[in-house]
Design an enzyme around this catalytic site. Sequence first.
Site, PDB file in Angstrom:
ATOM      1  N   GLY A  92     -63.175  45.171   3.231  1.00  0.00           N
ATOM      2  CA  GLY A  92     -62.067  46.048   2.864  1.00  0.00           C
ATOM      3  C   GLY A  92     -61.059  45.420   1.907  1.00  0.00           C
ATOM      4  O   GLY A  92     -60.689  46.031   0.889  1.00  0.00           O
ATOM      5  N   ASN A 106     -67.376  41.873  -0.759  1.00  0.00           N
ATOM      6  CA  ASN A 106     -68.457  42.836  -0.555  1.00  0.00           C
ATOM      7  C   ASN A 106     -67.861  44.238  -0.685  1.00  0.00           C
ATOM      8  O   ASN A 106     -67.185  44.710   0.227  1.00  0.00           O
ATOM      9  CB  ASN A 106     -69.058  42.615   0.850  1.00  0.00           C
ATOM     10  CG  ASN A 106     -70.140  43.617   1.183  1.00  0.00           C
ATOM     11  OD1 ASN A 106     -70.589  44.380   0.321  1.00  0.00           O
ATOM     12  ND2 ASN A 106     -70.561  43.629   2.442  1.00  0.00           N
ATOM     13  N   TRP A 107     -68.117  44.861  -1.823  1.00  0.00           N
ATOM     14  CA  TRP A 107     -67.512  46.184  -2.076  1.00  0.00           C
ATOM     15  C   TRP A 107     -68.198  47.281  -1.259  1.00  0.00           C
ATOM     16  O   TRP A 107     -67.714  48.407  -1.203  1.00  0.00           O
ATOM     17  CB  TRP A 107     -67.604  46.530  -3.575  1.00  0.00           C
ATOM     18  CG  TRP A 107     -66.766  45.665  -4.472  1.00  0.00           C
ATOM     19  CD1 TRP A 107     -66.048  44.541  -4.110  1.00  0.00           C
ATOM     20  CD2 TRP A 107     -66.549  45.840  -5.878  1.00  0.00           C
ATOM     21  NE1 TRP A 107     -65.413  44.010  -5.213  1.00  0.00           N
ATOM     22  CE2 TRP A 107     -65.697  44.785  -6.318  1.00  0.00           C
ATOM     23  CE3 TRP A 107     -66.994  46.765  -6.825  1.00  0.00           C
ATOM     24  CZ2 TRP A 107     -65.287  44.655  -7.640  1.00  0.00           C
ATOM     25  CZ3 TRP A 107     -66.580  46.636  -8.146  1.00  0.00           C
ATOM     26  CH2 TRP A 107     -65.726  45.586  -8.545  1.00  0.00           C
ATOM     27  N   LYS A 108     -69.337  46.977  -0.668  1.00  0.00           N
ATOM     28  CA  LYS A 108     -70.108  47.965   0.119  1.00  0.00           C
ATOM     29  C   LYS A 108     -70.347  49.225  -0.725  1.00  0.00           C
ATOM     30  O   LYS A 108     -70.543  49.111  -1.928  1.00  0.00           O
ATOM     31  CB  LYS A 108     -69.399  48.267   1.444  1.00  0.00           C
ATOM     32  CG  LYS A 108     -69.088  46.981   2.215  1.00  0.00           C
ATOM     33  CD  LYS A 108     -68.678  47.221   3.636  1.00  0.00           C
ATOM     34  CE  LYS A 108     -68.361  45.883   4.296  1.00  0.00           C
ATOM     35  NZ  LYS A 108     -68.077  45.978   5.706  1.00  0.00           N
ATOM     36  N   GLU A 115     -70.837  36.793  10.832  1.00  0.00           N
ATOM     37  CA  GLU A 115     -70.080  38.054  10.825  1.00  0.00           C
ATOM     38  C   GLU A 115     -70.253  38.754  12.167  1.00  0.00           C
ATOM     39  O   GLU A 115     -71.191  39.542  12.350  1.00  0.00           O
ATOM     40  CB  GLU A 115     -70.619  38.958   9.715  1.00  0.00           C
ATOM     41  CG  GLU A 115     -70.423  38.408   8.327  1.00  0.00           C
ATOM     42  CD  GLU A 115     -70.057  39.535   7.369  1.00  0.00           C
ATOM     43  OE1 GLU A 115     -69.028  39.430   6.721  1.00  0.00           O
ATOM     44  OE2 GLU A 115     -70.790  40.541   7.324  1.00  0.00           O
ATOM     45  N   SER A 163     -62.970  41.510   8.922  1.00  0.00           N
ATOM     46  CA  SER A 163     -61.534  41.788   8.858  1.00  0.00           C
ATOM     47  C   SER A 163     -60.706  40.613   8.328  1.00  0.00           C
ATOM     48  O   SER A 163     -59.600  40.360   8.815  1.00  0.00           O
ATOM     49  CB  SER A 163     -61.017  42.248  10.227  1.00  0.00           C
ATOM     50  OG  SER A 163     -61.657  43.450  10.603  1.00  0.00           O
ATOM     51  N   GLY A 165     -64.827  45.616   9.754  1.00  0.00           N
ATOM     52  CA  GLY A 165     -64.209  46.906   9.448  1.00  0.00           C
ATOM     53  C   GLY A 165     -63.415  47.482  10.609  1.00  0.00           C
ATOM     54  O   GLY A 165     -63.043  48.648  10.595  1.00  0.00           O
ATOM     55  N   GLU A 184     -74.584  45.890   8.644  1.00  0.00           N
ATOM     56  CA  GLU A 184     -74.696  47.333   8.379  1.00  0.00           C
ATOM     57  C   GLU A 184     -76.119  47.696   7.968  1.00  0.00           C
ATOM     58  O   GLU A 184     -76.597  48.792   8.255  1.00  0.00           O
ATOM     59  CB  GLU A 184     -73.664  47.750   7.315  1.00  0.00           C
ATOM     60  CG  GLU A 184     -72.262  47.783   7.922  1.00  0.00           C
ATOM     61  CD  GLU A 184     -71.138  47.472   6.950  1.00  0.00           C
ATOM     62  OE1 GLU A 184     -71.359  47.522   5.729  1.00  0.00           O
ATOM     63  OE2 GLU A 184     -70.031  47.165   7.433  1.00  0.00           O
ATOM     64  N   HIS A 199     -77.021  41.892   6.082  1.00  0.00           N
ATOM     65  CA  HIS A 199     -75.701  42.332   6.548  1.00  0.00           C
ATOM     66  C   HIS A 199     -75.879  43.219   7.780  1.00  0.00           C
ATOM     67  O   HIS A 199     -76.842  43.993   7.866  1.00  0.00           O
ATOM     68  CB  HIS A 199     -74.982  43.101   5.422  1.00  0.00           C
ATOM     69  CG  HIS A 199     -73.549  43.346   5.741  1.00  0.00           C
ATOM     70  ND1 HIS A 199     -73.157  44.376   6.563  1.00  0.00           N
ATOM     71  CD2 HIS A 199     -72.422  42.683   5.382  1.00  0.00           C
ATOM     72  CE1 HIS A 199     -71.826  44.332   6.694  1.00  0.00           C
ATOM     73  NE2 HIS A 199     -71.364  43.319   5.980  1.00  0.00           N
TER      74      HIS A 199
END
Length: 261
Positions: A241, A16-18, A173, A219, A179, A103, A101
Site C-alpha cells: 500500500g 509492490n504495486w499489485k 510476509e 503493512s 494489507g 496473494e 506472493h
Amino acid sequence: MILLVKSKRKIIVVGNWKMNVLPSQTENLAKDIANLCCTPKCEIVICPPYVCIHDAVRTVKDSGIKVGAQNCHWDEAGAFTGEISAEMLADIGVNYVIIGHSERRQYFGETDKTVNMRVKYALSKDINVIMCVGETLEQRKSGREKEVISEQIFKGLKDISSENIDKLIIAYEPIWAIGTGETATPSQANDMCKFIRSCVSKYYGHEIASSMTIQYGGSVKKSNISDIISQSDIDGVLVGGASLNANDFAFIVSEASKIAF
Ligand code: PGA
C-alpha cells in the site's frame, strides 16, 4: 555489531504495486519516486503490473531504480495462454521478479511446487528473485509458523544450486499482516527472518546464509519502518500500500538508506 554484519548484505526496498495504477498513470508515479529517491544508498525496486512495466522502465532509466515484475512463468515460451516468461521480462529491462506472493498462493493456486519451478527458471535467466514465504494467522496461533516457513523454503528452493542463489532474496510476509494494517512486531519479524537465515544455512551453509538479503513485508509504513529496518536480520522491506504514495515510499527508502553502506 548489528550494522557490521548487515553491511555485508544488500539493503533493498521493493514497492509492490499489485493490481493498482493505470499505464497512463505510471510515468507520473515512477517519475515522482525517482525524483524523491535521488540519492539512495539502498537498492530500490518498483514492481508495477505487467502492462505498466514498459513505461516504468523508460521513466526510471537513468535513476538507478530497478523495475521488477510480480510473477513470471517457468518456461521459455509456448502454449501458456495469459502467461509471461522470464525472457520477455528481461527483454524489456526487468531485473527482479516477485514469486510466491501470498496473494498468488491464496487466490491463484500457487503451490510450493510451482513456486520452485518459477524461482528455478527465473534464476537461470539471471533475474533477481524475491521469493515470498509467510504463515496464516491460524498457523501462527497454533504455534506452527516455523514449521510452515521451513517447509515453504525447503520446497521452494528444491534443486536450486548454490551457484544461482546469490540472485535470491527471501521476503518474510506473514499473511495476517498483509494489507491489514496489522504489522508483525519488529522482534517477531526479526525472529522469523533469523529463522529463515538458519534454514538457508542448513541447505547452503553459513557463508551464503549470512550474506543473503532477507526482507520483511506486511503493512510497512512511515510510522514503523525505522523500527523494522533497524533489526539485526531484516535487510529490507517489501511494501504494498505505502508504495503507491511517492512521498511515503521515499520516506521508507530514506530510512532504509540510513543503515545501508
Ligand atoms: P502491504 O502489502 O504493505 O499493503 O501490507 C505488502 C505485500 O503484500 O507485499
